[in-house]
Design a protein around this motif. Structure first.
Motif, PDB file in Angstrom:
ATOM      1  N   SER A 127       0.848  -1.189   0.000  1.00 48.99           N
ATOM      2  CA  SER A 127       0.000   0.000   0.000  1.00 48.99           C
ATOM      3  C   SER A 127       0.888   1.245   0.000  1.00 48.99           C
ATOM      4  O   SER A 127       1.683   1.419   0.921  1.00 48.99           O
ATOM      5  CB  SER A 127      -0.911   0.020   1.235  1.00 48.99           C
ATOM      6  OG  SER A 127      -1.680   1.210   1.289  1.00 48.99           O
ATOM      7  N   PRO A 128       0.784   2.067  -1.080  1.00 52.80           N
ATOM      8  CA  PRO A 128      -0.034   1.906  -2.263  1.00 52.80           C
ATOM      9  C   PRO A 128       0.251   0.585  -2.991  1.00 52.80           C
ATOM     10  O   PRO A 128       1.392   0.136  -3.038  1.00 52.80           O
ATOM     11  CB  PRO A 128       0.364   3.097  -3.137  1.00 52.80           C
ATOM     12  CG  PRO A 128       0.851   4.135  -2.181  1.00 52.80           C
ATOM     13  CD  PRO A 128       1.526   3.360  -1.103  1.00 52.80           C
ATOM     14  N   HIS A 129      -0.821   0.025  -3.533  1.00 50.65           N
ATOM     15  CA  HIS A 129      -0.703  -1.257  -4.226  1.00 50.65           C
ATOM     16  C   HIS A 129       0.250  -1.118  -5.402  1.00 50.65           C
ATOM     17  O   HIS A 129       0.222  -0.125  -6.134  1.00 50.65           O
ATOM     18  CB  HIS A 129      -2.084  -1.703  -4.702  1.00 50.65           C
ATOM     19  CG  HIS A 129      -2.124  -3.086  -5.237  1.00 50.65           C
ATOM     20  ND1 HIS A 129      -1.903  -3.375  -6.572  1.00 50.65           N
ATOM     21  CD2 HIS A 129      -2.354  -4.292  -4.632  1.00 50.65           C
ATOM     22  CE1 HIS A 129      -2.012  -4.677  -6.760  1.00 50.65           C
ATOM     23  NE2 HIS A 129      -2.277  -5.261  -5.601  1.00 50.65           N
ATOM     24  N   GLY A 133      -2.220   1.133  -7.400  1.00 49.84           N
ATOM     25  CA  GLY A 133      -1.995   2.417  -6.757  1.00 49.84           C
ATOM     26  C   GLY A 133      -2.982   2.748  -5.658  1.00 49.84           C
ATOM     27  O   GLY A 133      -2.954   3.846  -5.094  1.00 49.84           O
ATOM     28  N   THR A 134      -3.891   1.814  -5.329  1.00 53.12           N
ATOM     29  CA  THR A 134      -4.843   2.053  -4.251  1.00 53.12           C
ATOM     30  C   THR A 134      -4.177   1.853  -2.895  1.00 53.12           C
ATOM     31  O   THR A 134      -3.140   1.207  -2.787  1.00 53.12           O
ATOM     32  CB  THR A 134      -6.053   1.119  -4.372  1.00 53.12           C
ATOM     33  OG1 THR A 134      -5.584  -0.252  -4.363  1.00 53.12           O
ATOM     34  CG2 THR A 134      -6.813   1.367  -5.660  1.00 53.12           C
ATOM     35  N   THR A 135      -4.781   2.419  -1.850  1.00 50.79           N
ATOM     36  CA  THR A 135      -4.162   2.386  -0.530  1.00 50.79           C
ATOM     37  C   THR A 135      -5.061   1.716   0.502  1.00 50.79           C
ATOM     38  O   THR A 135      -6.278   1.616   0.328  1.00 50.79           O
ATOM     39  CB  THR A 135      -3.824   3.812  -0.043  1.00 50.79           C
ATOM     40  OG1 THR A 135      -5.025   4.591   0.012  1.00 50.79           O
ATOM     41  CG2 THR A 135      -2.826   4.484  -0.968  1.00 50.79           C
ATOM     42  N   PHE A 163       4.252   9.123  -2.048  1.00 54.18           N
ATOM     43  CA  PHE A 163       3.376   9.652  -3.093  1.00 54.18           C
ATOM     44  C   PHE A 163       1.902   9.626  -2.703  1.00 54.18           C
ATOM     45  O   PHE A 163       1.051  10.071  -3.473  1.00 54.18           O
ATOM     46  CB  PHE A 163       3.569   8.864  -4.391  1.00 54.18           C
ATOM     47  CG  PHE A 163       4.972   8.897  -4.917  1.00 54.18           C
ATOM     48  CD1 PHE A 163       5.593  10.109  -5.196  1.00 54.18           C
ATOM     49  CD2 PHE A 163       5.686   7.728  -5.129  1.00 54.18           C
ATOM     50  CE1 PHE A 163       6.889  10.152  -5.689  1.00 54.18           C
ATOM     51  CE2 PHE A 163       6.978   7.761  -5.619  1.00 54.18           C
ATOM     52  CZ  PHE A 163       7.589   8.977  -5.904  1.00 54.18           C
ATOM     53  N   GLN A 164       1.577   9.101  -1.524  1.00 51.46           N
ATOM     54  CA  GLN A 164       0.179   9.063  -1.097  1.00 51.46           C
ATOM     55  C   GLN A 164      -0.354  10.472  -0.885  1.00 51.46           C
ATOM     56  O   GLN A 164       0.380  11.401  -0.536  1.00 51.46           O
ATOM     57  CB  GLN A 164       0.046   8.286   0.214  1.00 51.46           C
ATOM     58  CG  GLN A 164       0.271   6.802   0.088  1.00 51.46           C
ATOM     59  CD  GLN A 164       0.068   6.066   1.399  1.00 51.46           C
ATOM     60  OE1 GLN A 164       0.900   5.279   1.795  1.00 51.46           O
ATOM     61  NE2 GLN A 164      -1.045   6.321   2.078  1.00 51.46           N
ATOM     62  N   ASN A 165      -1.674  10.608  -1.076  1.00 51.47           N
ATOM     63  CA  ASN A 165      -2.300  11.897  -0.799  1.00 51.47           C
ATOM     64  C   ASN A 165      -2.187  12.254   0.678  1.00 51.47           C
ATOM     65  O   ASN A 165      -1.960  13.406   1.035  1.00 51.47           O
ATOM     66  CB  ASN A 165      -3.779  11.855  -1.205  1.00 51.47           C
ATOM     67  CG  ASN A 165      -3.949  11.673  -2.707  1.00 51.47           C
ATOM     68  OD1 ASN A 165      -3.071  12.012  -3.496  1.00 51.47           O
ATOM     69  ND2 ASN A 165      -5.092  11.127  -3.111  1.00 51.47           N
ATOM     70  N   ASP A 166      -2.351  11.257   1.532  1.00 51.63           N
ATOM     71  CA  ASP A 166      -2.225  11.449   2.976  1.00 51.63           C
ATOM     72  C   ASP A 166      -1.017  10.641   3.441  1.00 51.63           C
ATOM     73  O   ASP A 166      -1.126   9.460   3.748  1.00 51.63           O
ATOM     74  CB  ASP A 166      -3.500  10.983   3.687  1.00 51.63           C
ATOM     75  CG  ASP A 166      -3.420  11.176   5.194  1.00 51.63           C
ATOM     76  OD1 ASP A 166      -2.583  11.976   5.643  1.00 51.63           O
ATOM     77  OD2 ASP A 166      -4.199  10.523   5.919  1.00 51.63           O
ATOM     78  N   PHE A 264      -9.864   4.194 -15.599  1.00 54.38           N
ATOM     79  CA  PHE A 264      -8.617   4.025 -14.857  1.00 54.38           C
ATOM     80  C   PHE A 264      -8.924   3.945 -13.368  1.00 54.38           C
ATOM     81  O   PHE A 264     -10.006   4.327 -12.904  1.00 54.38           O
ATOM     82  CB  PHE A 264      -7.653   5.180 -15.145  1.00 54.38           C
ATOM     83  CG  PHE A 264      -8.141   6.538 -14.699  1.00 54.38           C
ATOM     84  CD1 PHE A 264      -7.816   7.044 -13.450  1.00 54.38           C
ATOM     85  CD2 PHE A 264      -8.941   7.304 -15.531  1.00 54.38           C
ATOM     86  CE1 PHE A 264      -8.281   8.288 -13.037  1.00 54.38           C
ATOM     87  CE2 PHE A 264      -9.404   8.558 -15.138  1.00 54.38           C
ATOM     88  CZ  PHE A 264      -9.071   9.054 -13.877  1.00 54.38           C
ATOM     89  N   VAL A 265      -7.954   3.433 -12.620  1.00 54.58           N
ATOM     90  CA  VAL A 265      -8.098   3.300 -11.178  1.00 54.58           C
ATOM     91  C   VAL A 265      -7.499   4.539 -10.517  1.00 54.58           C
ATOM     92  O   VAL A 265      -6.326   4.852 -10.753  1.00 54.58           O
ATOM     93  CB  VAL A 265      -7.376   2.037 -10.667  1.00 54.58           C
ATOM     94  CG1 VAL A 265      -7.576   1.887  -9.156  1.00 54.58           C
ATOM     95  CG2 VAL A 265      -7.888   0.798 -11.399  1.00 54.58           C
ATOM     96  N   PRO A 266      -8.246   5.270  -9.690  1.00 54.95           N
ATOM     97  CA  PRO A 266      -7.672   6.411  -8.973  1.00 54.95           C
ATOM     98  C   PRO A 266      -6.475   5.958  -8.142  1.00 54.95           C
ATOM     99  O   PRO A 266      -6.597   5.074  -7.296  1.00 54.95           O
ATOM    100  CB  PRO A 266      -8.827   6.899  -8.091  1.00 54.95           C
ATOM    101  CG  PRO A 266     -10.061   6.456  -8.812  1.00 54.95           C
ATOM    102  CD  PRO A 266      -9.692   5.134  -9.432  1.00 54.95           C
ATOM    103  N   SER A 267      -5.325   6.554  -8.415  1.00 57.90           N
ATOM    104  CA  SER A 267      -4.072   6.071  -7.841  1.00 57.90           C
ATOM    105  C   SER A 267      -3.484   7.068  -6.856  1.00 57.90           C
ATOM    106  O   SER A 267      -3.646   8.278  -7.005  1.00 57.90           O
ATOM    107  CB  SER A 267      -3.063   5.819  -8.971  1.00 57.90           C
ATOM    108  OG  SER A 267      -1.777   5.543  -8.453  1.00 57.90           O
ATOM    109  N   GLU A 268      -2.770   6.534  -5.876  1.00 58.84           N
ATOM    110  CA  GLU A 268      -1.980   7.357  -4.962  1.00 58.84           C
ATOM    111  C   GLU A 268      -0.520   6.945  -5.037  1.00 58.84           C
ATOM    112  O   GLU A 268       0.238   7.081  -4.082  1.00 58.84           O
ATOM    113  CB  GLU A 268      -2.512   7.244  -3.532  1.00 58.84           C
ATOM    114  CG  GLU A 268      -3.911   7.803  -3.369  1.00 58.84           C
ATOM    115  CD  GLU A 268      -4.352   7.898  -1.921  1.00 58.84           C
ATOM    116  OE1 GLU A 268      -3.494   8.215  -1.071  1.00 58.84           O
ATOM    117  OE2 GLU A 268      -5.539   7.663  -1.645  1.00 58.84           O
ATOM    118  N   SER A 269      -0.120   6.457  -6.193  1.00 58.53           N
ATOM    119  CA  SER A 269       1.238   5.969  -6.379  1.00 58.53           C
ATOM    120  C   SER A 269       1.887   6.703  -7.550  1.00 58.53           C
ATOM    121  O   SER A 269       1.406   7.747  -7.994  1.00 58.53           O
ATOM    122  CB  SER A 269       1.213   4.454  -6.621  1.00 58.53           C
ATOM    123  OG  SER A 269       2.510   3.912  -6.616  1.00 58.53           O
ATOM    124  N   ALA A 270       2.989   6.165  -8.047  1.00 59.16           N
ATOM    125  CA  ALA A 270       3.698   6.767  -9.179  1.00 59.16           C
ATOM    126  C   ALA A 270       3.331   6.073 -10.481  1.00 59.16           C
ATOM    127  O   ALA A 270       4.129   6.004 -11.409  1.00 59.16           O
ATOM    128  CB  ALA A 270       5.201   6.709  -8.950  1.00 59.16           C
TER     129      ALA A 270
END
Length: 333
Positions: A127-129, A133-135, A163-166, A264-270
């Motif tokens: 996580s992020p995956h 990119g999901t958390t 790179f996570q939003n939080d 697309f999948v909302p991502s919190e990754s690179a």
């Protein structure tokens, strides 16, 4: 606020300078990376004993699974698809793997909990995956850790955490205080851009890390690597610029995909995982042609019909837009 970089993001200038200042390569490295652990302790406001430094997070996972196998075997639990190393290490060391399908591109926490049994020794959770990119939130990880048997450990593979939003850094102290059997993996390869030097670390309660035993060997991390990593930790501006570049490009890439009607999948990754169905191989060809970095359906772990687009440049969104323009007619047919 400083403007995002306009080109490739890269390592800290301070880290590169630190390498040139190492006086004597004939001397032995700090055998346990103690000075780097102290730098990490300052960075996170935790005791140095809460860190184990090794030659990359993959190597740390390698040693952890090897020690588990040597102590009597057992089972690992992880999601599928996930970071390919989880399954390969499980297989290579003769452990039994329980692979739990993702649910809506996310870890299925209920199913992962249901897969835990008295033979479970390691739960591996990225996580992020690594692909989507999901958390997963830290409270969810702690709740999962409460279900594992004594002697088992949950690995929160958080190498893309910057790179996570939080950003969850502020929760590491709470994680250690609660005493949950969780170790967090972090890397200098991603936001710090020191992939070629091979250095990563685990964070966990000192008492828990002691029970895991010596999962790295003396001198595993070289002098140049230790010097560069410590300098990069102190260079907050460069890491923040790298983080901001990815966040900005990720936002612009999402807009390009939305305008093109691509799921697309909302991502919190690179990276961002897109779903283009039967034209995935064709689009992957065009994306590669304009210089995009990607994993296609022919790459292990990426579901059929999907492409994982990596954000390794500020102009990644423009390159994707160019490729979509080249295949617009076939894609719309």
């Amino acid at each position: 606020m400083a403007e995002p970089r306009t080109g490739s993001f890269g390592p800290s200038p301070a880290a590169l300078a630190a390498i040139t200042r190492v006086p004597d390569l004939s001397a032995a490295p700090d055998p346990h990376s103690a000075r780097l652990c102290e730098a990490l302790a300052r960075r996170y406001a935790l005791p140095p004993e809460a860190f184990v430094v090794g030659p990359g997070t993959a190597s740390l996972l390698h040693h952890l699974v090897a020690r588990t196998a040597a102590s009597g075997g057992g089972e690992t639990v992880y999601s599928d698809p996930s970071f390919h190393l989880y399954a390969s290490l499980t297989r290579d060391y003769g452990l039994t793997g329980r692979a739990v399908p993702l649910r809506a591109y996310r870890h299925d926490l209920a199913a992962l909990t249901g897969a835990v049994c008295d033979r479970t020794r390691i739960v591996l959770l990225d996580s992020p995956h690594n692909i989507t990119g999901t958390t997963t939130s830290l409270p969810e990880v702690i709740a999962l850790a409460e279900t594992v048997p004594d002697g088992a450990v949950v690995v929160l593979d958080n190498v893309y955490g910057e790179f996570q939003n939080d950003v969850i850094d502020r929760w590491f102290g709470e994680l250690i205080e609660c005493g949950a059997p969780i170790v967090v993996c972090r890397s200098f390869s991603k936001a710090h851009r020191l992939f070629g030097l091979r250095v990563g670390y685990m964070i966990g309660a000192p008492a828990l890390l002691e029970t895991l035993g010596p999962i790295v060997l003396r001198y595993d991390v070289g002098t140049l690597t230790q010097a560069a990593a410590a300098a990069s930790l102190a260079d907050h501006a460069t890491v923040e610029a790298n983080r901001r570049l990815v966040a900005d490009a990720r936002r612009r890439l999402a807009a390009v995909l939305t305008n093109a009607g691509i799921a697309f999948v909302p991502s919190e990754s690179a990276s961002i995982l897109i779903n283009v169905g039967p034209v995935a191989n064709q689009l992957a060809y065009w994306l590669t042609g304009v210089g995009c970095s990607l994993r296609s359906p022919s790459t292990s772990g990426v579901p059929a019909g999907h492409i994982q687009l990596f954000i390794d440049n500020a102009d990644t969104p423009a390159r994707v837009a160019r490729a979509l323009s080249d295949v617009r007619e076939p894609h719309q047919s």
